[in-house]
Design a protein around this motif. Structure first.
Motif, PDB file in Angstrom:
ATOM      1  N   PRO A  24      -6.742  -2.281   0.610  1.00 48.26           N
ATOM      2  CA  PRO A  24      -5.760  -3.032   1.400  1.00 48.26           C
ATOM      3  C   PRO A  24      -4.402  -2.331   1.475  1.00 48.26           C
ATOM      4  O   PRO A  24      -3.705  -2.423   2.490  1.00 48.26           O
ATOM      5  CB  PRO A  24      -5.668  -4.367   0.654  1.00 48.26           C
ATOM      6  CG  PRO A  24      -6.974  -4.505  -0.038  1.00 48.26           C
ATOM      7  CD  PRO A  24      -7.356  -3.115  -0.438  1.00 48.26           C
ATOM      8  N   VAL A  25      -4.034  -1.639   0.393  1.00 48.76           N
ATOM      9  CA  VAL A  25      -2.786  -0.866   0.413  1.00 48.76           C
ATOM     10  C   VAL A  25      -2.876   0.246   1.459  1.00 48.76           C
ATOM     11  O   VAL A  25      -1.933   0.482   2.223  1.00 48.76           O
ATOM     12  CB  VAL A  25      -2.492  -0.287  -0.988  1.00 48.76           C
ATOM     13  CG1 VAL A  25      -1.355   0.740  -0.929  1.00 48.76           C
ATOM     14  CG2 VAL A  25      -2.144  -1.406  -1.964  1.00 48.76           C
ATOM     15  N   THR A  26      -4.015   0.918   1.515  1.00 48.04           N
ATOM     16  CA  THR A  26      -4.218   1.952   2.523  1.00 48.04           C
ATOM     17  C   THR A  26      -4.117   1.370   3.932  1.00 48.04           C
ATOM     18  O   THR A  26      -3.411   1.916   4.796  1.00 48.04           O
ATOM     19  CB  THR A  26      -5.599   2.618   2.340  1.00 48.04           C
ATOM     20  OG1 THR A  26      -5.622   3.307   1.094  1.00 48.04           O
ATOM     21  CG2 THR A  26      -5.893   3.595   3.464  1.00 48.04           C
ATOM     22  N   ASP A 140      -0.929   0.466 -11.885  1.00 50.49           N
ATOM     23  CA  ASP A 140      -0.833  -0.944 -12.254  1.00 50.49           C
ATOM     24  C   ASP A 140      -0.197  -1.840 -11.191  1.00 50.49           C
ATOM     25  O   ASP A 140       0.162  -2.978 -11.465  1.00 50.49           O
ATOM     26  CB  ASP A 140      -0.074  -1.098 -13.578  1.00 50.49           C
ATOM     27  CG  ASP A 140       1.317  -0.470 -13.538  1.00 50.49           C
ATOM     28  OD1 ASP A 140       1.610   0.271 -12.580  1.00 50.49           O
ATOM     29  OD2 ASP A 140       2.101  -0.715 -14.473  1.00 50.49           O
ATOM     30  N   TYR A 141      -0.045  -1.329  -9.973  1.00 47.07           N
ATOM     31  CA  TYR A 141       0.465  -2.180  -8.893  1.00 47.07           C
ATOM     32  C   TYR A 141      -0.595  -3.202  -8.497  1.00 47.07           C
ATOM     33  O   TYR A 141      -1.791  -2.947  -8.587  1.00 47.07           O
ATOM     34  CB  TYR A 141       0.848  -1.325  -7.685  1.00 47.07           C
ATOM     35  CG  TYR A 141       2.050  -0.436  -7.928  1.00 47.07           C
ATOM     36  CD1 TYR A 141       3.329  -0.973  -8.022  1.00 47.07           C
ATOM     37  CD2 TYR A 141       1.897   0.941  -8.056  1.00 47.07           C
ATOM     38  CE1 TYR A 141       4.435  -0.152  -8.235  1.00 47.07           C
ATOM     39  CE2 TYR A 141       2.994   1.768  -8.271  1.00 47.07           C
ATOM     40  CZ  TYR A 141       4.262   1.214  -8.367  1.00 47.07           C
ATOM     41  OH  TYR A 141       5.348   2.022  -8.587  1.00 47.07           O
ATOM     42  N   LYS A 142      -0.151  -4.352  -8.016  1.00 46.48           N
ATOM     43  CA  LYS A 142      -1.060  -5.466  -7.751  1.00 46.48           C
ATOM     44  C   LYS A 142      -1.578  -5.521  -6.323  1.00 46.48           C
ATOM     45  O   LYS A 142      -2.618  -6.100  -6.048  1.00 46.48           O
ATOM     46  CB  LYS A 142      -0.375  -6.790  -8.090  1.00 46.48           C
ATOM     47  CG  LYS A 142       0.122  -6.884  -9.540  1.00 46.48           C
ATOM     48  CD  LYS A 142      -1.019  -6.711 -10.531  1.00 46.48           C
ATOM     49  CE  LYS A 142      -0.524  -6.838 -11.977  1.00 46.48           C
ATOM     50  NZ  LYS A 142      -1.603  -6.590 -12.957  1.00 46.48           N
ATOM     51  N   GLY A 143      -0.801  -4.970  -5.365  1.00 45.83           N
ATOM     52  CA  GLY A 143      -1.253  -5.061  -3.980  1.00 45.83           C
ATOM     53  C   GLY A 143      -0.163  -4.689  -3.001  1.00 45.83           C
ATOM     54  O   GLY A 143       0.859  -4.086  -3.366  1.00 45.83           O
ATOM     55  N   ILE A 144      -0.356  -5.098  -1.733  1.00 41.77           N
ATOM     56  CA  ILE A 144       0.553  -4.655  -0.670  1.00 41.77           C
ATOM     57  C   ILE A 144       1.974  -5.175  -0.849  1.00 41.77           C
ATOM     58  O   ILE A 144       2.915  -4.588  -0.315  1.00 41.77           O
ATOM     59  CB  ILE A 144       0.014  -5.052   0.720  1.00 41.77           C
ATOM     60  CG1 ILE A 144      -0.116  -6.576   0.837  1.00 41.77           C
ATOM     61  CG2 ILE A 144      -1.306  -4.381   1.006  1.00 41.77           C
ATOM     62  CD1 ILE A 144      -0.526  -7.026   2.230  1.00 41.77           C
ATOM     63  N   GLU A 145       2.152  -6.246  -1.624  1.00 42.27           N
ATOM     64  CA  GLU A 145       3.505  -6.742  -1.869  1.00 42.27           C
ATOM     65  C   GLU A 145       4.327  -5.729  -2.667  1.00 42.27           C
ATOM     66  O   GLU A 145       5.565  -5.799  -2.701  1.00 42.27           O
ATOM     67  CB  GLU A 145       3.464  -8.087  -2.604  1.00 42.27           C
ATOM     68  CG  GLU A 145       2.873  -8.033  -4.008  1.00 42.27           C
ATOM     69  CD  GLU A 145       1.364  -8.210  -4.047  1.00 42.27           C
ATOM     70  OE1 GLU A 145       0.838  -8.524  -5.138  1.00 42.27           O
ATOM     71  OE2 GLU A 145       0.717  -8.043  -2.992  1.00 42.27           O
ATOM     72  N   ASN A 146       3.664  -4.773  -3.310  1.00 41.72           N
ATOM     73  CA  ASN A 146       4.355  -3.747  -4.096  1.00 41.72           C
ATOM     74  C   ASN A 146       4.586  -2.458  -3.326  1.00 41.72           C
ATOM     75  O   ASN A 146       5.041  -1.462  -3.897  1.00 41.72           O
ATOM     76  CB  ASN A 146       3.557  -3.416  -5.360  1.00 41.72           C
ATOM     77  CG  ASN A 146       3.373  -4.598  -6.280  1.00 41.72           C
ATOM     78  OD1 ASN A 146       2.249  -4.960  -6.635  1.00 41.72           O
ATOM     79  ND2 ASN A 146       4.472  -5.225  -6.689  1.00 41.72           N
ATOM     80  N   LEU A 147       4.289  -2.450  -2.026  1.00 40.98           N
ATOM     81  CA  LEU A 147       4.438  -1.212  -1.254  1.00 40.98           C
ATOM     82  C   LEU A 147       5.847  -0.609  -1.335  1.00 40.98           C
ATOM     83  O   LEU A 147       5.983   0.610  -1.472  1.00 40.98           O
ATOM     84  CB  LEU A 147       4.039  -1.438   0.205  1.00 40.98           C
ATOM     85  CG  LEU A 147       2.636  -0.959   0.599  1.00 40.98           C
ATOM     86  CD1 LEU A 147       2.304  -1.353   2.024  1.00 40.98           C
ATOM     87  CD2 LEU A 147       2.487   0.545   0.431  1.00 40.98           C
ATOM     88  N   PRO A 148       6.924  -1.395  -1.254  1.00 43.75           N
ATOM     89  CA  PRO A 148       8.251  -0.772  -1.374  1.00 43.75           C
ATOM     90  C   PRO A 148       8.418  -0.002  -2.684  1.00 43.75           C
ATOM     91  O   PRO A 148       9.029   1.079  -2.698  1.00 43.75           O
ATOM     92  CB  PRO A 148       9.207  -1.967  -1.299  1.00 43.75           C
ATOM     93  CG  PRO A 148       8.467  -2.975  -0.482  1.00 43.75           C
ATOM     94  CD  PRO A 148       7.034  -2.834  -0.903  1.00 43.75           C
ATOM     95  N   GLU A 149       7.880  -0.539  -3.777  1.00 40.31           N
ATOM     96  CA  GLU A 149       7.948   0.169  -5.062  1.00 40.31           C
ATOM     97  C   GLU A 149       7.097   1.427  -5.034  1.00 40.31           C
ATOM     98  O   GLU A 149       7.474   2.461  -5.579  1.00 40.31           O
ATOM     99  CB  GLU A 149       7.481  -0.748  -6.192  1.00 40.31           C
ATOM    100  CG  GLU A 149       8.309  -2.009  -6.378  1.00 40.31           C
ATOM    101  CD  GLU A 149       7.586  -2.995  -7.281  1.00 40.31           C
ATOM    102  OE1 GLU A 149       7.481  -2.717  -8.491  1.00 40.31           O
ATOM    103  OE2 GLU A 149       7.114  -4.034  -6.764  1.00 40.31           O
TER     104      GLU A 149
END
Length: 302
Positions: A24-26, A140-149
């Motif tokens: 999903p991040v991709t 250890d990122y959880k998903g697309i909500e972490n994209l800015p990080e």
């Protein structure tokens, strides 16, 4: 005007798979990179997939026709994962799209917002093939909500190759055999095809253009039968058809001094020492011949 067809091969996975978070991040990173680009209308996002994987694909992607075979149909000794063949994926892009350039990335490779603008800039500079190495960031990122990080983490460089851009007409020349994706020697096969057939390839080894969740470089592979299939396919069927077209200058590190080139080539898991020594020898004799020819011409001019 340069147009890009970016194709990936999504797969429906369970929560225990690394792709459950990474894929999903991709998807989202590709959508955002296209939106960010000043060339938005020149970029199209495509997928090709097995029929059972369609439900997970975002509507922003154009689904090309379904894949009809996997490595299990080609090598009946393999049991387990239904892995697609890279030939079949790229053939979908070649036959069912009409953009001048095709991009292939693995489904766990995410894009920085400026990715497409940089690719088009490199094409405008005359490159007909581009290979881009990813950055490795923590897993250890959880998903697309972490994209800015994720965008903000520089991460670490990676020696392998997993993003390939090439001019459409090169596909007709490729020798891809029955190499399957998701396993070592996919990157070896695409890299060596581009080095053999592209006129002006470029290798972007350490720019912040793509990233991958996880910092591993090599995964265990010696007991993996898929690995042994791909390895055998490359060395026995693909390399013999490519070797005569190899030139040292069209490989990674080809423009470095010979001692740096030797070290980096020897350390890179996607390149092979025997190939290097053969090409270095060929390069040496070419230089000697040029020198002798120059001496001949000067004598003739006296």
């Amino acid at each position: 005007m340069i147009n890009l067809a970016h194709i990936i091969n999504p797969v429906k996975t369970g929560e225990n798979s690394d792709l459950f978070v990474a894929q999903p991040v991709t998807f989202e990173s590709m959508i955002r990179a296209r939106q960010f680009s000043k060339f938005t209308d020149q970029i199209n996002l495509y997928t090709t997939q097995f029929e059972e994987d369609t439900a997970i694909i975002p509507t922003c992607f154009t689904q090309l026709s379904h894949l009809e075979r996997s490595i299990l149909a080609v090598n009946t000794e393999l049991k387990g994962k239904k892995l697609p063949l890279i030939h079949d994926i790229l053939e979908k892009a070649y036959l069912e799209t009409d953009e001048q350039y095709i991009i292939y990335t693995n489904v766990d490779i995410a894009l920085m917002p400026h990715f497409y603008d940089r690719v088009i800039q490199l094409i405008e500079n005359g490159h007909d093939a581009i290979v881009i190495n990813r950055r490795r960031i923590r897993p250890d990122y959880k998903g697309i909500e972490n994209l800015p990080e994720m965008y903000g983490e520089l991460g670490r460089s990676h020696p392998g190759f997993d993003c390939f851009v090439f001019k459409r007409d090169l596909f007709d020349k490729f020798q891809l055999g029955s190499i399957c994706i998701g396993i070592s020697f996919l990157e070896v096969t695409l890299l060596h095809n581009l080095s053999a057939f592209a006129k002006k390839p470029v290798f972007i080894l350490d720019e912040h253009l793509t990233f991958h969740l996880g910092t591993d470089v090599l995964v265990p592979r010696k007991k993996n039968p898929y690995y042994h299939h791909n390895r055998k396919e490359y060395f026995e069927k693909i390399k013999p058809q490519l070797a005569s077209k190899f030139e040292l200058k069209k490989f990674p590190y080809g423009n470095l001094p010979w001692y740096e080139r030797a070290i980096k080539w020897g350390l890179n898991p996607s390149l092979f020492t025997r190939t290097y020594l053969q090409l270095e020898g060929k390069n040496f004799f070419q230089r000697v011949k040029m020198l002798l020819d120059e001496i001949r011409w000067r004598i003739l001019q006296r």
